[in-house]
Motif scaffolding. Sequence first.
Motif, mmCIF file in Angstrom:
data_model
loop_
_atom_site.group_PDB
_atom_site.id
_atom_site.type_symbol
_atom_site.label_atom_id
_atom_site.label_comp_id
_atom_site.label_asym_id
_atom_site.label_seq_id
_atom_site.Cartn_x
_atom_site.Cartn_y
_atom_site.Cartn_z
ATOM 1 N N ARG A 115 0.824 -1.208 0.000
ATOM 2 C CA ARG A 115 0.000 0.000 0.000
ATOM 3 C C ARG A 115 0.861 1.262 0.000
ATOM 4 N N SER A 170 -10.432 -6.323 1.287
ATOM 5 C CA SER A 170 -9.102 -6.270 1.869
ATOM 6 C C SER A 170 -8.709 -7.637 2.428
ATOM 7 N N ASP A 180 -2.512 -7.445 -4.232
ATOM 8 C CA ASP A 180 -2.283 -6.043 -4.561
ATOM 9 C C ASP A 180 -3.561 -5.220 -4.427
ATOM 10 N N THR A 181 -4.673 -5.761 -4.915
ATOM 11 C CA THR A 181 -5.946 -5.057 -4.814
ATOM 12 C C THR A 181 -6.388 -4.957 -3.365
ATOM 13 N N LYS A 184 -4.948 -2.119 -1.481
ATOM 14 C CA LYS A 184 -5.215 -0.762 -1.961
ATOM 15 C C LYS A 184 -6.661 -0.318 -1.767
ATOM 16 N N PRO A 186 -9.769 1.531 -0.197
ATOM 17 C CA PRO A 186 -9.813 2.767 0.607
ATOM 18 C C PRO A 186 -10.055 2.464 2.080
ATOM 19 N N ASP A 247 -0.553 7.270 4.053
ATOM 20 C CA ASP A 247 -1.418 6.532 3.130
ATOM 21 C C ASP A 247 -1.624 7.283 1.809
ATOM 22 N N VAL A 249 -3.598 6.175 -0.618
ATOM 23 C CA VAL A 249 -4.904 5.814 -1.160
ATOM 24 C C VAL A 249 -5.964 6.756 -0.594
ATOM 25 N N ARG A 251 -9.218 8.354 1.007
ATOM 26 C CA ARG A 251 -10.120 7.846 2.033
ATOM 27 C C ARG A 251 -11.531 7.622 1.503
#
Length: 268
Positions: A115, A170, A180-181, A184, A186, A247, A249, A251
């Motif tokens: 991430r 997640s 990987d997804t 990432k 949110p 972070d 990514v 929110r």
Amino acid sequence: MDSPPNSPPDGPAVIEEAPREPILTLPAALTAYIILLAAIHLRVLLPPDIENWIIDVFGFIPKRYDSSLLNLDIPGGTGAKVWTFVTYSLLHANLTHLGFNVLWLLPFGSALARRFGTVRFFLFLAVTAAAGALAHLLTHEHAVAPMIGASASVSGAMAAAIRFAFVRGSFLSFSRADADTAAKVPALPLSRALREGRVVAFLAVWFGVNIIFGIGALGIETEGASVAWQAHIGGFFAGLMLFALFDPVPRLRGDAADASSRDISTRI
């Protein structure tokens, strides 16, 4: 005799195999960090006087900051008052100590490294290590024994990871995507994450275990060393509160956060 119109040509058939996923895949940043810890641990092969010198110079010693002791002779000088806030986290007492930290870091650190990326990941480990050292200093201001180990950074990584770990897709959700997804998705805002059942349960168990360490109910002291549980908590709080600063990514906000929250709640 000619072949039927749609029949395959004569000769051996070629069967294409689906690509196989490796059994264990680690991001490069985490792999490099683990190799670094293992390489540094080879210091145990050095003569005892040199190994002790390394621990004194790079371990975190609260007594080093006691200005009332004018004749205090601890190797490292003034510089050690700065670098030991981080370098102590790269040293470990033995293979069990090292292995335990690496084991906990594998799932949480892997997600976090994917991430954050390499630079943010290493900086985050350094910041949470420093936070753990500060917590230890505030609670052990006259201690002479060096503190070593990556536990504060590991605790920080765990705290940061739970900010997004239970969100749908997640790595700890019931509908996980690829690695990987999953890393990432949110994250929920902190205020909303702290109202989620699974996050609260995780926090309760984590703090409960550290409180048990603190009162000595679990006898895990070995070779004269004890668990620096205050440093664990310092690193954990830093990871939880400073996650948003690292972070990259965006929110979840508004209705999207509410929808994700409902998804978590229905899957507990």
